[in-house]
Design a protein around this motif. Structure first.
Motif, PDB file in Angstrom:
ATOM      1  N   LEU A  41       1.135 -45.671 -20.661  1.00 40.70           N
ATOM      2  CA  LEU A  41       2.153 -46.614 -21.766  1.00 40.70           C
ATOM      3  C   LEU A  41       1.705 -46.307 -23.658  1.00 40.70           C
ATOM      4  O   LEU A  41       0.760 -45.009 -23.918  1.00 40.70           O
ATOM      5  N   THR A  42       2.872 -46.450 -24.298  1.00 40.28           N
ATOM      6  CA  THR A  42       2.367 -46.248 -25.954  1.00 40.28           C
ATOM      7  C   THR A  42       1.363 -47.118 -26.718  1.00 40.28           C
ATOM      8  O   THR A  42       1.637 -47.998 -26.045  1.00 40.28           O
ATOM      9  N   VAL A  43       0.891 -47.251 -27.777  1.00 42.74           N
ATOM     10  CA  VAL A  43      -0.204 -47.585 -28.222  1.00 42.74           C
ATOM     11  C   VAL A  43       0.957 -48.378 -29.421  1.00 42.74           C
ATOM     12  O   VAL A  43       1.726 -47.382 -30.347  1.00 42.74           O
ATOM     13  N   THR A  44       2.172 -49.133 -29.605  1.00 36.12           N
ATOM     14  CA  THR A  44       3.147 -49.157 -30.624  1.00 36.12           C
ATOM     15  C   THR A  44       2.719 -49.767 -31.857  1.00 36.12           C
ATOM     16  O   THR A  44       2.699 -48.987 -33.008  1.00 36.12           O
ATOM     17  N   THR A  45       1.190 -50.668 -31.924  1.00 37.17           N
ATOM     18  CA  THR A  45       1.313 -50.561 -33.650  1.00 37.17           C
ATOM     19  C   THR A  45      -0.518 -50.879 -33.104  1.00 37.17           C
ATOM     20  O   THR A  45      -0.790 -51.830 -32.349  1.00 37.17           O
ATOM     21  N   LEU A  46      -0.911 -51.376 -34.411  1.00 39.20           N
ATOM     22  CA  LEU A  46      -2.722 -51.363 -34.095  1.00 39.20           C
ATOM     23  C   LEU A  46      -3.011 -52.696 -35.097  1.00 39.20           C
ATOM     24  O   LEU A  46      -2.260 -52.490 -36.307  1.00 39.20           O
ATOM     25  N   CYS A  47      -3.225 -53.202 -34.580  1.00 41.23           N
ATOM     26  CA  CYS A  47      -3.460 -54.903 -35.867  1.00 41.23           C
ATOM     27  C   CYS A  47      -4.794 -55.115 -36.141  1.00 41.23           C
ATOM     28  O   CYS A  47      -5.903 -55.018 -34.837  1.00 41.23           O
ATOM     29  N   ARG A  48      -5.251 -55.270 -36.810  1.00 37.73           N
ATOM     30  CA  ARG A  48      -4.540 -55.423 -38.468  1.00 37.73           C
ATOM     31  C   ARG A  48      -5.760 -54.651 -39.390  1.00 37.73           C
ATOM     32  O   ARG A  48      -7.465 -54.659 -39.117  1.00 37.73           O
ATOM     33  N   GLY A  49      -4.999 -54.059 -40.701  1.00 33.80           N
ATOM     34  CA  GLY A  49      -6.183 -53.449 -41.626  1.00 33.80           C
ATOM     35  C   GLY A  49      -5.523 -55.045 -42.961  1.00 33.80           C
ATOM     36  O   GLY A  49      -5.002 -55.856 -42.439  1.00 33.80           O
ATOM     37  N   GLY A  50      -6.489 -54.315 -43.681  1.00 30.01           N
ATOM     38  CA  GLY A  50      -5.501 -54.954 -45.032  1.00 30.01           C
ATOM     39  C   GLY A  50      -6.718 -56.077 -45.432  1.00 30.01           C
ATOM     40  O   GLY A  50      -7.696 -56.186 -45.671  1.00 30.01           O
ATOM     41  N   PHE A  51      -6.562 -57.412 -46.289  1.00 28.67           N
ATOM     42  CA  PHE A  51      -7.398 -58.518 -46.619  1.00 28.67           C
ATOM     43  C   PHE A  51      -8.553 -57.409 -47.893  1.00 28.67           C
ATOM     44  O   PHE A  51      -9.021 -57.444 -48.352  1.00 28.67           O
ATOM     45  N   PHE A  52      -7.199 -57.587 -48.692  1.00 29.84           N
ATOM     46  CA  PHE A  52      -7.253 -56.460 -49.833  1.00 29.84           C
ATOM     47  C   PHE A  52      -8.315 -57.151 -50.930  1.00 29.84           C
ATOM     48  O   PHE A  52      -8.468 -56.422 -51.910  1.00 29.84           O
ATOM     49  N   THR A  53      -8.463 -58.745 -51.103  1.00 31.68           N
ATOM     50  CA  THR A  53      -8.752 -58.978 -52.176  1.00 31.68           C
ATOM     51  C   THR A  53      -9.960 -59.704 -51.591  1.00 31.68           C
ATOM     52  O   THR A  53     -10.687 -60.162 -52.217  1.00 31.68           O
ATOM     53  N   SER A  54     -10.792 -58.703 -50.613  1.00 33.80           N
ATOM     54  CA  SER A  54     -12.172 -59.412 -50.436  1.00 33.80           C
ATOM     55  C   SER A  54     -13.054 -58.471 -50.225  1.00 33.80           C
ATOM     56  O   SER A  54     -12.797 -57.241 -50.063  1.00 33.80           O
ATOM     57  N   ASP A  55     -14.431 -58.700 -50.906  1.00 37.20           N
ATOM     58  CA  ASP A  55     -15.132 -57.490 -50.848  1.00 37.20           C
ATOM     59  C   ASP A  55     -15.459 -56.833 -49.182  1.00 37.20           C
ATOM     60  O   ASP A  55     -14.515 -56.802 -48.301  1.00 37.20           O
ATOM     61  N   ALA A  95     -13.779 -49.815 -47.056  1.00 37.27           N
ATOM     62  CA  ALA A  95     -14.424 -48.751 -45.916  1.00 37.27           C
ATOM     63  C   ALA A  95     -13.421 -49.545 -44.898  1.00 37.27           C
ATOM     64  O   ALA A  95     -13.531 -48.714 -43.877  1.00 37.27           O
ATOM     65  N   ASP A  96     -13.257 -51.116 -45.023  1.00 36.64           N
ATOM     66  CA  ASP A  96     -13.450 -51.736 -43.354  1.00 36.64           C
ATOM     67  C   ASP A  96     -11.335 -50.936 -43.076  1.00 36.64           C
ATOM     68  O   ASP A  96     -10.810 -50.322 -42.445  1.00 36.64           O
ATOM     69  N   ASN A  97     -10.820 -50.668 -44.219  1.00 27.61           N
ATOM     70  CA  ASN A  97      -9.731 -49.922 -43.954  1.00 27.61           C
ATOM     71  C   ASN A  97      -9.744 -48.581 -43.398  1.00 27.61           C
ATOM     72  O   ASN A  97      -9.007 -47.863 -42.714  1.00 27.61           O
ATOM     73  N   ARG A  98     -10.399 -47.760 -44.449  1.00 23.27           N
ATOM     74  CA  ARG A  98     -10.059 -46.708 -44.021  1.00 23.27           C
ATOM     75  C   ARG A  98     -10.423 -46.347 -42.134  1.00 23.27           C
ATOM     76  O   ARG A  98      -9.955 -45.394 -41.200  1.00 23.27           O
ATOM     77  N   ALA A  99     -11.607 -47.300 -41.708  1.00 21.99           N
ATOM     78  CA  ALA A  99     -12.109 -47.353 -40.327  1.00 21.99           C
ATOM     79  C   ALA A  99     -10.622 -47.840 -39.735  1.00 21.99           C
ATOM     80  O   ALA A  99     -10.835 -47.265 -38.583  1.00 21.99           O
ATOM     81  N   ALA A 100     -10.416 -48.772 -39.712  1.00 23.59           N
ATOM     82  CA  ALA A 100      -8.718 -49.094 -39.013  1.00 23.59           C
ATOM     83  C   ALA A 100      -8.097 -48.076 -38.755  1.00 23.59           C
ATOM     84  O   ALA A 100      -7.331 -48.119 -37.909  1.00 23.59           O
ATOM     85  N   ILE A 101      -7.930 -46.941 -40.303  1.00 28.93           N
ATOM     86  CA  ILE A 101      -6.709 -46.227 -40.285  1.00 28.93           C
ATOM     87  C   ILE A 101      -7.538 -45.016 -39.140  1.00 28.93           C
ATOM     88  O   ILE A 101      -6.652 -44.454 -38.322  1.00 28.93           O
ATOM     89  N   ASP A 102      -8.777 -44.289 -39.485  1.00 31.13           N
ATOM     90  CA  ASP A 102      -9.060 -44.021 -38.247  1.00 31.13           C
ATOM     91  C   ASP A 102      -8.779 -44.350 -36.945  1.00 31.13           C
ATOM     92  O   ASP A 102      -8.650 -43.622 -36.078  1.00 31.13           O
ATOM     93  N   GLU A 103      -9.428 -45.804 -36.500  1.00 32.72           N
ATOM     94  CA  GLU A 103      -9.060 -46.099 -35.303  1.00 32.72           C
ATOM     95  C   GLU A 103      -7.666 -46.189 -34.732  1.00 32.72           C
ATOM     96  O   GLU A 103      -7.335 -45.834 -34.226  1.00 32.72           O
TER      97      GLU A 103
END
Length: 257
Positions: free
Chosen positions: A47-61, A65-73
């Protein structure tokens, strides 16, 4: 997420059995199972992994760090697309334009990091009813206005029928996104009413609601989109049922529309 009651190994097994070639994964169950372990599980099944959900919530503290981790994942799972739910108003704020500006700045800070890892950021506009708490980006044009500040192979958009079907400007925005090579993800869900309390878990099974999903599929095709088509249903009634039965039903509904 459509069949979140299925453990990841069962989901992979059933996708293979039904001839479903790929799966869009969510971060929490993947992290619970183990990121590298999940990557091997999906890859070994073909199988392929079509997308990973989710990054974002940029208006929160803590967003960076969380989004860089999501990109790495995402990179570890072998998918080239991280879907972004951008976040609503900051606590105590009523400044919606300011929230959108903050979101754009955050994406600009992340885009080179994602690009260096072969991951595209796909901004998903959400229905306006979520603007205060989940996503200040409510239309595809708003998402494109942000995405177009950055290279198309770094930042694009997610087209989700549930969130966009109501917007008379969305068809032209789909054409705009397609011409620029910025449609990075296409998701289907139907709109049924009345909405449940909290409005989050009310996405209808395909073909049961108000959206002309066949027309939307044709619109994306005419815009040049040739990537995966995902079904993403947040629905408490579906989650309460047998997951294999729901997966089979969803596949049949997908083929129908």
């Amino acid at each position: 997420m459509t069949v979140k009651q299925l453990p990841l190994p069962a989901l992979v097994e059933e996708c293979v059995r039904l001839g479903i070639p790929g799966v869009g994964l969510w971060r929490d169950p993947v992290k619970e199972y183990g990121i590298e372990k999940a990557a091997v599980l999906v890859r070994d099944a073909g199988l392929t992994v079509t997308t990973l959900c989710r990054g974002g919530f940029f208006t929160s503290d803590g967003w960076e760090a969380d989004n860089r981790a999501a990109i790495d994942e995402a990179a570890a799972l072998g998918t080239d697309t991280l879907v972004l739910v951008s976040g609503g108003l900051p606590a105590g704020s009523r400044d919606l334009p300011g929230a959108r500006a903050r979101i754009a700045d955050a994406i600009g800070a992340l885009a080179p990091y994602a690009g260096a890892r072969g991951v595209r950021l796909a901004i998903e506009p959400l229905h306006p009813m979520y603007a205060s708490d989940r996503c200040a980006v409510s239309t595809l044009d708003q998402a494109l206005d942000i995405a177009e500040r950055f290279p198309a192979d770094q930042v694009g958009v997610t087209v989700d029928t549930y969130h966009l079907w109501w917007d008379e400007n969305a068809p032209a925005a789909v054409e705009r996104a397609g011409a620029a090579g910025r449609i990075h993800s296409f998701q289907l869900a139907d709109w049924t009413t009345p909405l449940p309390e909290g409005v989050l878990d009310g996405r209808g099974q395909l073909g049961t609601g108000a959206i002309d999903l066949t027309w939307w599929a044709g619109l994306l095709e005419r815009a040049g989109y040739t990537g995966p088509v995902e079904v993403e249903l947040f629905n408490a009634a579906l989650w309460a049922r047998d997951g294999v039965e729901v997966l089979e039903e969803t596949l049949n509904a997908f083929l129908e529309v």
